[in-house]
Design a protein around this motif. Structure first.
Motif, mmCIF file in Angstrom:
data_model
loop_
_atom_site.group_PDB
_atom_site.id
_atom_site.type_symbol
_atom_site.label_atom_id
_atom_site.label_comp_id
_atom_site.label_asym_id
_atom_site.label_seq_id
_atom_site.Cartn_x
_atom_site.Cartn_y
_atom_site.Cartn_z
ATOM 1 N N LEU A 52 0.853 -1.190 0.000
ATOM 2 C CA LEU A 52 0.000 0.000 0.000
ATOM 3 C C LEU A 52 0.884 1.232 0.000
ATOM 4 O O LEU A 52 1.792 1.357 0.828
ATOM 5 N N SER A 53 0.611 2.126 -0.941
ATOM 6 C CA SER A 53 1.357 3.380 -1.031
ATOM 7 C C SER A 53 0.423 4.549 -0.750
ATOM 8 O O SER A 53 -0.702 4.586 -1.238
ATOM 9 N N ILE A 54 0.896 5.498 0.062
ATOM 10 C CA ILE A 54 0.155 6.733 0.340
ATOM 11 C C ILE A 54 1.151 7.887 0.328
ATOM 12 O O ILE A 54 2.222 7.795 0.934
ATOM 13 N N ASP A 55 0.797 8.954 -0.347
ATOM 14 C CA ASP A 55 1.680 10.124 -0.434
ATOM 15 C C ASP A 55 3.083 9.755 -0.913
ATOM 16 O O ASP A 55 4.100 10.197 -0.346
ATOM 17 N N HIS A 56 3.143 8.905 -1.941
ATOM 18 C CA HIS A 56 4.421 8.487 -2.538
ATOM 19 C C HIS A 56 5.323 7.747 -1.553
ATOM 20 O O HIS A 56 6.550 7.805 -1.665
ATOM 21 N N LYS A 57 4.712 7.052 -0.593
ATOM 22 C CA LYS A 57 5.479 6.253 0.364
ATOM 23 C C LYS A 57 4.821 4.896 0.522
ATOM 24 O O LYS A 57 3.604 4.816 0.703
ATOM 25 N N VAL A 58 5.617 3.838 0.469
ATOM 26 C CA VAL A 58 5.090 2.500 0.717
ATOM 27 C C VAL A 58 4.946 2.351 2.228
ATOM 28 O O VAL A 58 5.931 2.330 2.958
ATOM 29 N N VAL A 59 3.713 2.274 2.698
ATOM 30 C CA VAL A 59 3.457 2.240 4.139
ATOM 31 C C VAL A 59 3.221 0.821 4.653
ATOM 32 O O VAL A 59 3.226 0.579 5.859
ATOM 33 N N ASN A 60 2.970 -0.118 3.741
ATOM 34 C CA ASN A 60 2.803 -1.522 4.134
ATOM 35 C C ASN A 60 3.209 -2.389 2.939
ATOM 36 O O ASN A 60 2.681 -2.224 1.838
ATOM 37 N N ASP A 61 4.152 -3.302 3.156
ATOM 38 C CA ASP A 61 4.625 -4.155 2.060
ATOM 39 C C ASP A 61 4.495 -5.643 2.387
ATOM 40 O O ASP A 61 5.192 -6.479 1.814
ATOM 41 N N GLN A 62 3.574 -5.973 3.306
ATOM 42 C CA GLN A 62 3.478 -7.356 3.775
ATOM 43 C C GLN A 62 2.067 -7.939 3.664
ATOM 44 O O GLN A 62 1.706 -8.824 4.428
ATOM 45 N N MET A 63 1.260 -7.467 2.727
ATOM 46 C CA MET A 63 -0.103 -7.986 2.596
ATOM 47 C C MET A 63 -0.115 -9.149 1.606
ATOM 48 O O MET A 63 0.287 -8.989 0.453
ATOM 49 N N THR A 64 -0.579 -10.291 2.065
ATOM 50 C CA THR A 64 -0.517 -11.503 1.243
ATOM 51 C C THR A 64 -1.850 -11.855 0.583
ATOM 52 O O THR A 64 -1.932 -12.875 -0.107
ATOM 53 N N ASP A 65 -2.901 -11.077 0.815
ATOM 54 C CA ASP A 65 -4.163 -11.343 0.129
ATOM 55 C C ASP A 65 -4.827 -10.033 -0.290
ATOM 56 O O ASP A 65 -4.641 -8.987 0.341
ATOM 57 N N PHE A 66 -5.590 -10.107 -1.360
ATOM 58 C CA PHE A 66 -6.180 -8.927 -1.986
ATOM 59 C C PHE A 66 -7.243 -8.275 -1.114
ATOM 60 O O PHE A 66 -7.381 -7.054 -1.090
ATOM 61 N N ILE A 67 -7.992 -9.095 -0.368
ATOM 62 C CA ILE A 67 -9.053 -8.555 0.491
ATOM 63 C C ILE A 67 -8.460 -7.642 1.558
ATOM 64 O O ILE A 67 -8.969 -6.548 1.815
ATOM 65 N N SER A 68 -7.368 -8.066 2.180
ATOM 66 C CA SER A 68 -6.709 -7.232 3.193
ATOM 67 C C SER A 68 -6.217 -5.929 2.587
ATOM 68 O O SER A 68 -6.303 -4.860 3.200
ATOM 69 N N ALA A 69 -5.689 -6.020 1.355
ATOM 70 C CA ALA A 69 -5.185 -4.820 0.682
ATOM 71 C C ALA A 69 -6.312 -3.816 0.416
ATOM 72 O O ALA A 69 -6.157 -2.614 0.659
ATOM 73 N N ILE A 70 -7.455 -4.312 -0.055
ATOM 74 C CA ILE A 70 -8.604 -3.438 -0.332
ATOM 75 C C ILE A 70 -9.124 -2.813 0.960
ATOM 76 O O ILE A 70 -9.413 -1.611 1.019
#
Length: 325
Positions: A262-280
């Motif tokens: 997940l990127s916000i304001d040109h920064k990757v704030v979370n790089d450990q999501m292994t499923d699409f539902i959690s990402a959404i």
């Protein structure tokens, strides 16, 4: 004399009690009349940049768009807390975030106890890097879930999954049949999805998101960005990403990705999501928790997801039809 003139009817079926749309319009009208005539923040111009940096963080945070929130700003500390205990608990979470294993219950309790300080930091306009350093769990599912529920009174992932279970199949069928017959872009998206369609809740959600973007004719690249499967967070070309929340899939497409960032304001704030539902869920939650406006390029898709999350299955089609109009 004419009871059906304002009735909610879809394909001959009365939606709900039949007057939901009229009631919502009246409620919206009352809310609009009560709003200040001089907005604190100037709206973005149609077709202009969606860059959130056009205004200072302080001004952005001062816009109290509290729709759907029950504790947007807390004036007082909880009775059992002091500024010193808030700081101690914040430092404790920083230590836990650096450990490979930790107690989930402890983190949830700490996040709930320090909600006051989190809101003060967010509403004061703290930049994303500062928030990530000071409140690392706010950008992880375990922490954002707690913050979102405190903010809105609604459990984020549970509510989303319940809505997906109740309405997902009907919405997909509607998009793949009725909508595909009327929209060339939706039809093309349906054909593309059918070539490599998988089964499962997460894959259904991917289908749904891509079809909604096609239906509303909105830009997929504003919501999804793709990087190499072995790409690390520090290797992502964040300059090319939008400033609003953006999901980065490590793969050539949604369906090929098995790791999400997940990127916000040109920064990757979370790089450990292994499923699409959690990402959404994390992406949707970040708009509420971090006071972020929906970008113009995704306004209809995101508002649709927000609206149908709490309505009945018949209202899903109603919301879709009304947003298009």
């Amino acid at each position: 004399m004419y009871p059906k003139s304002l009735q909610d009817v879809i394909e001959g079926e009365v939606v709900g009690q039949g007057y939901h749309s009229l009631v919502k319009q009246i409620q919206a009208r009352i809310e609009n009349v009560k709003r200040s005539t001089s907005p604190v923040l100037q709206k973005r111009k149609q077709g202009g940049s969606d860059d959130t940096d056009e205004v200072t963080p302080e001004k952005r945070a001062s816009v109290q768009d509290t729709y759907g929130c029950i504790k947007w700003d807390m004036k007082f500390l909880p009775v059992s807390e002091t500024l010193e205990t808030q700081q101690e608990k914040k430092e404790r979470m920083k230590i836990l975030s650096e450990q490979t294993s930790f107690s989930h219950e402890e983190v949830k309790t700490l996040m709930k106890c320090t909600y006051y300080s989190q809101r003060k930091a967010i509403n004061s306009g703290a930049d994303m890097q500062t928030l990530k350093e000071e409140w690392p769990y706010l950008f992880q599912a375990i922490g954002m879930t707690v913050h979102f529920e405190e903010l809105t009174g609604v459990p984020l992932k549970e509510t989303f999954l319940t809505s997906l279970e109740k309405k997902g199949k009907r919405l997909l069928d509607f998009l793949k049949t009725t909508c595909a017959d009327k929209s060339k872009r939706v039809l093309e998206a349906v054909i593309e999805l059918q070539r490599g369609q998988l089964k499962g809740c997460s894959e259904d959600l991917k289908d749904m998101m891509l079809l909604l973007l096609s239906y509303f004719d909105e830009k997929e690249e504003t919501l999804f960005h793709y990087a190499d499967e072995t790409c690390l967070a520090k290797e992502v070309q964040v300059e090319s990403l939008p400033v609003t929340p953006c999901i980065i899939g490590c793969g050539s497409s949604c369906f090929a990705s098995r790791l999400f960032m997940l990127s916000i304001d040109h920064k990757v704030v979370n790089d450990q999501m292994t499923d699409f539902i959690s990402a959404i869920c994390l992406m949707l939650g970040s708009y509420y928790c971090l006071n972020i406006h929906y970008p113009l390029e995704l306004g209809s898709t995101l508002e649709f997801l927000q609206r149908v999350k709490g309505g009945g299955t018949a209202k899903t089609q109603e919301s879709l039809s009304r947003l298009v109009k």
